[in-house]
Design an enzyme around this catalytic site. Structure first.
Site, PDB file in Angstrom:
ATOM      1  N   ASP A   8     -13.989  42.524  15.170  1.00 55.31           N
ATOM      2  CA  ASP A   8     -14.140  42.510  16.613  1.00 55.31           C
ATOM      3  C   ASP A   8     -13.538  41.186  17.096  1.00 55.31           C
ATOM      4  OD1 ASP A   8     -15.122  43.213  19.208  1.00 55.31           O
ATOM      5  OD2 ASP A   8     -16.778  41.824  18.880  1.00 55.31           O
ATOM      6  N   ASP A  10     -14.176  39.283  20.521  1.00 50.33           N
ATOM      7  CA  ASP A  10     -15.124  38.382  21.188  1.00 50.33           C
ATOM      8  C   ASP A  10     -16.379  38.201  20.350  1.00 50.33           C
ATOM      9  OD1 ASP A  10     -13.741  38.217  23.933  1.00 50.33           O
ATOM     10  OD2 ASP A  10     -13.968  40.380  23.659  1.00 50.33           O
ATOM     11  N   ASP A 167     -20.245  41.716  16.244  1.00 44.25           N
ATOM     12  CA  ASP A 167     -21.435  40.982  16.657  1.00 44.25           C
ATOM     13  C   ASP A 167     -22.260  41.750  17.676  1.00 44.25           C
ATOM     14  OD1 ASP A 167     -19.547  40.647  18.767  1.00 44.25           O
ATOM     15  OD2 ASP A 167     -20.679  38.912  19.481  1.00 44.25           O
TER      16      ASP A 167
END
Length: 227
Positions: A8, A10, A167
């Site tokens: 991912d 960000d 996250d």
């Protein structure tokens, strides 16, 4: 054995919170409002414009002003994509280690591709990344498995040999739906929902070094240990 890693963007590959925070604070300044503290909106960065606007202005996506505010956010953010954003500590070493081991790596994010690609390039990774998949690359974004499967196919690696690292809980949901092993970047933004330990990932690690450790452990029979 892991043959590829997808990140991912960000809160996993890069800390993009400073530029996302700058964007909502520009919106607040235009409205005569005081800046919002970075700590208040940081947990919501992984949810993009929606999460940032909801956190910074305390309104729901059903609010009549939301559609126009979202467009305003995207317009401002497009001019400030990678001012203070940077790779997380230890990420340079992780990527170099993957490349030494001939493990391909790529990015799968729900950020629009027109934003994701310039950020990856500005971070100095544009010539090294195997694939960049944005939230609008496929018809369905995460938590659907489509973008993860698209990325694995582009790299020529089977899903079960492709590790996804994210996250947000939807990252785990997408990886499970794609049949991929998944590790949570516990150093990331994580949102404000259930704790990562309840998301059903293979591991939660507290640093990029922990990702490398999990990959090494995966190469050992029956090992699933991360530090």
């Amino acid at each position: 054995m892991i043959q590829a890693v997808l990140f991912d963007l960000d809160g996993t590959l890069a800390d993009t919170a400073p530029d996302m925070t700058r964007t909502v604070n520009e919106m607040r300044t235009r409205r005569g409002l005081a800046p919002v503290a970075a700590e208040r909106v940081r947990p919501h960065v992984s949810k993009g414009a929606r999460g940032m606007i909801v956190a910074a202005f305390e309104l729901s996506i059903d609010h009549p002003d939301y559609p126009a505010m979202r467009e305003e956010f995207l317009e401002i953010y497009a001019q400030n994509l990678c001012v203070d954003s940077c790779l997380f500590p230890g990420m340079v070493e992780l990527l170099e280690g993957l490349e030494r081991d001939a493990i391909a790596w790529g990015v799968v994010t729900n950020k629009f591709e027109r934003f994701a690609r310039p950020i990856v390039a500005s971070l100095g990774l544009g010539e090294r990344v195997a694939v960049v998949v944005g939230g609008d690359t496929c018809p369905r974004a995460k938590p659907f498995p489509d973008p993860l499967l698209f990325a694995a196919s582009a790299m020529g690696v089977a899903p079960e040999q492709t590790l996804y690292v994210g996250d947000d809980e939807r990252d785990v949901q997408a990886a499970r739906a794609a049949g991929m092993p998944v590790v949570v970047a516990g150093y990331g933004y994580l949102g404000d929902g259930p704790p990562p330990a309840l998301w059903g990932a293979d591991a939660v690690v507290d640093s990029p070094a922990g990702i490398a450790a999990w990959i090494r452990a995966d190469a050992a029979p029956r090992a699933r240990v991360a530090r």
